[in-house]
Every structure is written in structure tokens, then in C-alpha cells.
Motif scaffolding. Structure first.
Motif, PDB file in Angstrom:
ATOM      1  N   VAL A 165      -3.678   4.864   0.316  1.00 30.00           N
ATOM      2  CA  VAL A 165      -2.707   5.740  -0.349  1.00 30.00           C
ATOM      3  C   VAL A 165      -1.629   4.889  -1.006  1.00 30.00           C
ATOM      4  O   VAL A 165      -1.234   5.118  -2.157  1.00 30.00           O
ATOM      5  N   SER A 166      -1.160   3.873  -0.284  1.00 32.01           N
ATOM      6  CA  SER A 166      -0.118   2.989  -0.814  1.00 32.01           C
ATOM      7  C   SER A 166      -0.629   2.152  -1.979  1.00 32.01           C
ATOM      8  O   SER A 166       0.027   2.037  -3.008  1.00 32.01           O
ATOM      9  N   GLN A 167      -1.802   1.570  -1.822  1.00 36.21           N
ATOM     10  CA  GLN A 167      -2.317   0.660  -2.837  1.00 36.21           C
ATOM     11  C   GLN A 167      -2.805   1.367  -4.096  1.00 36.21           C
ATOM     12  O   GLN A 167      -2.600   0.888  -5.211  1.00 36.21           O
ATOM     13  N   LEU A 168      -3.480   2.512  -3.914  1.00 37.57           N
ATOM     14  CA  LEU A 168      -4.150   3.163  -5.035  1.00 37.57           C
ATOM     15  C   LEU A 168      -3.409   4.387  -5.570  1.00 37.57           C
ATOM     16  O   LEU A 168      -3.684   4.846  -6.677  1.00 37.57           O
ATOM     17  N   LEU A 202       0.135  -2.033   3.244  1.00 33.56           N
ATOM     18  CA  LEU A 202       0.831  -0.775   2.951  1.00 33.56           C
ATOM     19  C   LEU A 202       2.231  -1.067   2.409  1.00 33.56           C
ATOM     20  O   LEU A 202       2.678  -0.451   1.436  1.00 33.56           O
ATOM     21  N   LEU A 203       2.930  -2.037   3.029  1.00 32.74           N
ATOM     22  CA  LEU A 203       4.293  -2.364   2.620  1.00 32.74           C
ATOM     23  C   LEU A 203       4.361  -2.924   1.207  1.00 32.74           C
ATOM     24  O   LEU A 203       5.405  -2.857   0.551  1.00 32.74           O
ATOM     25  N   LYS A 204       3.249  -3.481   0.726  1.00 34.32           N
ATOM     26  CA  LYS A 204       3.245  -4.097  -0.603  1.00 34.32           C
ATOM     27  C   LYS A 204       2.697  -3.169  -1.679  1.00 34.32           C
ATOM     28  O   LYS A 204       2.763  -3.492  -2.867  1.00 34.32           O
ATOM     29  N   GLY A 205       2.139  -2.009  -1.298  1.00 33.87           N
ATOM     30  CA  GLY A 205       1.504  -1.121  -2.261  1.00 33.87           C
ATOM     31  C   GLY A 205       2.496  -0.463  -3.209  1.00 33.87           C
ATOM     32  O   GLY A 205       3.670  -0.269  -2.874  1.00 33.87           O
ATOM     33  N   LEU A 245      10.441  -4.579  -3.760  1.00 34.73           N
ATOM     34  CA  LEU A 245      10.627  -5.551  -2.686  1.00 34.73           C
ATOM     35  C   LEU A 245       9.323  -6.252  -2.310  1.00 34.73           C
ATOM     36  O   LEU A 245       8.247  -5.660  -2.317  1.00 34.73           O
ATOM     37  N   SER A 246       9.441  -7.521  -1.936  1.00 34.00           N
ATOM     38  CA  SER A 246       8.307  -8.292  -1.440  1.00 34.00           C
ATOM     39  C   SER A 246       8.017  -7.898   0.005  1.00 34.00           C
ATOM     40  O   SER A 246       8.775  -7.133   0.627  1.00 34.00           O
ATOM     41  N   LYS A 247       6.955  -8.463   0.553  1.00 31.39           N
ATOM     42  CA  LYS A 247       6.577  -8.144   1.939  1.00 31.39           C
ATOM     43  C   LYS A 247       7.694  -8.514   2.914  1.00 31.39           C
ATOM     44  O   LYS A 247       8.093  -7.692   3.746  1.00 31.39           O
ATOM     45  N   ASP A 248       8.202  -9.738   2.849  1.00 29.91           N
ATOM     46  CA  ASP A 248       9.256 -10.156   3.778  1.00 29.91           C
ATOM     47  C   ASP A 248      10.539  -9.356   3.565  1.00 29.91           C
ATOM     48  O   ASP A 248      11.279  -9.079   4.518  1.00 29.91           O
ATOM     49  N   GLU A 249      10.822  -8.987   2.327  1.00 28.94           N
ATOM     50  CA  GLU A 249      11.992  -8.151   2.049  1.00 28.94           C
ATOM     51  C   GLU A 249      11.813  -6.758   2.639  1.00 28.94           C
ATOM     52  O   GLU A 249      12.772  -6.159   3.133  1.00 28.94           O
ATOM     53  N   MET A 250      10.580  -6.249   2.622  1.00 30.63           N
ATOM     54  CA  MET A 250      10.305  -4.948   3.242  1.00 30.63           C
ATOM     55  C   MET A 250      10.489  -5.018   4.753  1.00 30.63           C
ATOM     56  O   MET A 250      11.053  -4.100   5.362  1.00 30.63           O
ATOM     57  N   TRP A 251      10.008  -6.098   5.370  1.00 32.06           N
ATOM     58  CA  TRP A 251      10.236  -6.274   6.816  1.00 32.06           C
ATOM     59  C   TRP A 251      11.744  -6.309   7.105  1.00 32.06           C
ATOM     60  O   TRP A 251      12.214  -5.711   8.070  1.00 32.06           O
ATOM     61  N   THR A 252      12.490  -7.001   6.258  1.00 30.68           N
ATOM     62  CA  THR A 252      13.938  -7.120   6.453  1.00 30.68           C
ATOM     63  C   THR A 252      14.608  -5.752   6.348  1.00 30.68           C
ATOM     64  O   THR A 252      15.457  -5.395   7.179  1.00 30.68           O
TER      65      THR A 252
END
Length: 399
Positions: A165-168, A202-205, A245-252
Motif C-alpha cells: 500500500v505504501s510503495q504502490l 513502508l516508511l520509505k513508500g 523524509l528519509s528512512k532514518d529521518e522517519m525513525w527519528t
């Protein structure tokens, strides 16, 4: 047909010349139909692993028990997997065993979603027994067969569904959502590393907010490390515009919304089995983000943070403030670029110099003195030259 399919066509042709069937399968075919970028291709064949090895002179056994052989052909590598069916699943994740078959349809039938159960031959003809093309046209995620059966076989497929769902930007079919709602507790049986891999995708989609909604609505979040009691905080996360946001920024940003105590942050990330390097980077971004929320950057903090951290912190700062103008990112990065030194090794003075100048033994004072010089250079109070630094120190000592 486009790359990387074109380069792989001779592989399929060689298998066919040896008397076997061979097709492109899986995500590459789906992405081809979606006109999305394709990094590599997966090949499925009626040839057994041993027959594949006899067909190609250079191979590596990377998953031979499950029918997968790595073939080295024309300076490229291809994963080739034998058509197979799977026996009863155990631990809601792995089949007890696999059986090699000669039927493409039987192989496609074991796959998760109809959009991933399409094959393509070397001429570009599609084999689509489960109407995967229709699902793609509808932008619908639908399981092959009964959703309850697919999710009970492999509970990670529930996370994969939300990740897609996130990616597509697809929707979950109604029956698929119902099955997911009912079977969510099975996710407790899945290894954290596998859940993290899906969660990070998912966080990067591009449709991560829609996927986050599904995580909350279905209760999937309750079976992810450290999130079970944080529904309200996840709802808060949804309020931010975090699409860039990037992956690490999403984690933050996630940790910021969870409002964790500083001493709990590392434990939270370790529970997700994140690599230590990534944990340290996220902690670093958080440290300077909290500082940035209290005041503007100081010259010394810019120096300590470095260009990449400045970009991440300033991007997050603007997201948290609800701003859509990001000129400040370039402003602070440019200020960093103008600093006379970027790290301590750039200083034209060493600890040995200080020991000689002050005719003294080493100790805590040495680190304190180097830090003092570092700050003076950054603030323009001292010039980064060995002799001038010595002169400046001597003047300071006379005051």
C-alpha cells in the motif's frame, strides 16, 4: 521489452533449448506493467536445480533446498528457481518442505498476491491465471485464493500487504482487510528482523501515510516492537507532512512522537534489531533536533553535527513546525561549508604541540585545551595556523 529483461532473455532461451520452460516472474513483471523502475529479474523454470546446473557451467548453490540457483551468465548473475509447491506451513512463516513440479500454474498458485503471480515469457507474452493484471488496473491488493489461508501460511504477508500500500499506492481488497483484521495476532510469531524489513520499506513508500493508517486501523502496530501502547502517538505522527523524509529521518520523527525518555531510545531501536551504525545516526539526529527546537544553530553545533546531520535536523525541524519552505536547510549547510575547520584533525595544532609548549604531562587539561582552541578557531578568535595558535594561547594565559 526493456532492460533488465532484454539482457536476461538469453538465459530463458538457453533453458528452453535444453528442453525446459522458463519465465520471468514476481515483482519485476508487476513493476514492468506499472512502468516502475526494475532493478533485477527473477526467473522460474521447470528445470530442477541439478538440471539448471547442467545447463549453465557457472552456478552457485544459494538456496538449492528451496530450488534456487545463482547462475553466472554473460558477466551477470541471475537467480533461477524451480517451479515448486509448498507443504504445510509451520510457525506461520515457513513451509515444512517444498516439492519441485513441472507446472507453472502450480508455482504461481503458491504466491502471495495476484499482482505478484504473473509470468512473462521471453517474447513478452503474459501468463496470468489469477487475473493479476486486472488487480493492477484496479490498483487493488488481492491474495491468490483465500486471504485467510495465505495469511495463516505466512503471517508476514500481512505486513507485506500494508507495505505494498505504501510503495504502490494500491488499496487492500475488502476480504483481504477482513482476514488481516482477524489474523493480526499471528504476527507475533514472525521474527523481528523480517517485520523490520517490511516496516522500513513502508516508511520509505510514497504512500506511507495511507499505510500508517492501515497499521493503526487493523491493529498491526500492536505486534511491532515498542509500539503496542502508542496508538495515540502514532495518530500524532500521521498529522505531519513527512513525505520527503528519509528512512532514518522517519525513525527519528517516530521516536519524537512516541515521546520516549532519552535513556529508552537506544533500547527501543535495539529491540527493532537495527544495526548499531543506524542507531547512532538516529540518536545523533535526535540530539541536535532537540537542540534546534530550543534555539538556532550555534557555530559549534554546526561543526559537531556535520552536513548530513544538519540537513536531516533542519528538514525535521521544518516538518515539525509545519513549514513547507526549506530555504533554511541551504542557509545552515552553507554556513557549515564556510567554517574554517570541519573536524579536529583539520586544526594546525596537536596534543604533542601543547605538551611541548607548556612543558607539561598529559591529562584531562589536554582535551579541554584542544576543545578551547577548536571553539576559538570556529568563532574567529584564533587563526588556524600553528604559530598563531601558540601566540593566541600565550596571550590568553597572560590575561
Amino acid at each position: 521489452m526493456l532492460e533488465p529483461f532484454v539482457s536476461a532473455v538469453p538465459v530463458l532461451k538457453k533453458l528452453e533449448e535444453a528442453g525446459f520452460e522458463a519465465y520471468f516472474v514476481g515483482g519485476a513483471v508487476r513493476d514492468f506493467l506499472l512502468k516502475n523502475p526494475i532493478n533485477d529479474v527473477d526467473i522460474a523454470t521447470s528445470a530442477t536445480p541439478n538440471e539448471v546446473k547442467k545447463t549453465f557451467p557457472k552456478t552457485v548453490d544459494i538456496g538449492i533446498d528451496h530450488g534456487t540457483i545463482l547462475v553466472l551468465f554473460q558477466n551477470k548473475s541471475y537467480e533461477i528457481t524451480t517451479f515448486r509447491t509448498e507443504s504445510e506451513y509451520q510457525d506461520f512463516r515457513r513451509p515444512k518442505g517444498v516439492s519441485f513440479v513441472r507446472s507453472l500454474n502450480e508455482d504461481l498458485q503458491r504466491r502471495d498476491f495476484t499482482m505478484n503471480a504473473i509470468a512473462m515469457d521471453r517474447f513478452g507474452k503474459l501468463i496470468d491465471p489469477f487475473n493479476g493484471q486486472f488487480a493492477i488496473q484496479e490498483r487493488m491488493i488481492r491474495t491468490v485464493g483465500q486471504a485467510t489461508e495465505r495469511f495463516q501460511e505466512d503471517a508476514l504477508r500481512m505486513m507485506r500487504a500494508v507495505r505494498f500500500v505504501s510503495q504502490l499506492g494500491f488499496e487492500l481488497e475488502r476480504e483481504t482487510v477482513k482476514a488481516l483484521d482477524h489474523l493480526v495476532p499471528l504476527l507475533a510469531h514472525i521474527a523481528i528482523e523480517r517485520k523490520r524489513a517490511e516496516f522500513e520499506k513502508l516508511l520509505k513508500g510514497k504512500n506511507r501515510k495511507q499505510a500508517l493508517n492501515l497499521l493503526i486501523e487493523t491493529g498491526l502496530f500492536s505486534y511491532l516492537p515498542g509500539l503496542s501502547n502508542h496508538k495515540e502517538h502514532l495518530e500524532e505522527l500521521k498529522n505531519y507532512d513527512f513525505d520527503t523524509l528519509s528512512k532514518d529521518e522517519m525513525w527519528t520523527l517516530l521516536i519524537f512522537c512516541l515521546n520516549l525518555e532519552e535513556k529508552s531510545i537506544e533500547g527501543f531501536l535495539r529491540n527493532w534489531r537495527l544495526p548499531l551504525k543506524e542507531i547512532r545516526n538516529i540518536q545523533r539526529i535526535l540530539l541536535f533536533l532537540f537542540k534546534r527546537l530550543k534555539q538556532e544553530w550555534t557555530v559549534y553545533d554546526l561543526y559537531l553535527a556535520g552536513s548530513d546531520t544538519i540537513k536531516s535536523v533542519e528538514t525535521l525541524f521544518q516538518v515539525l513546525k509545519g513549514n513547507k519552505e526549506f530555504e533554511s536547510i541551504f542557509r545552515w549547510v552553507n554556513l557549515y561549508k564556510q567554517l574554517p575547520i570541519k573536524e579536529r584533525s583539520d586544526m594546525k595544532v596537536t596534543g604533542n604541540d601543547l605538551l611541548a609548549w607548556f612543558d607539561s604531562k598529559g591529562g584531562p587539561w589536554l582535551h579541554e585545551m584542544l576543545t578551547k582552541i577548536e571553539q576559538a578557531i570556529l568563532e574567529g578568535k584564533a587563526v588556524n595556523d600553528n604559530n598563531k595558535i601558540k601566540e593566541w594561547l600565550m596571550e590568553c594565559n597572560q590575561k
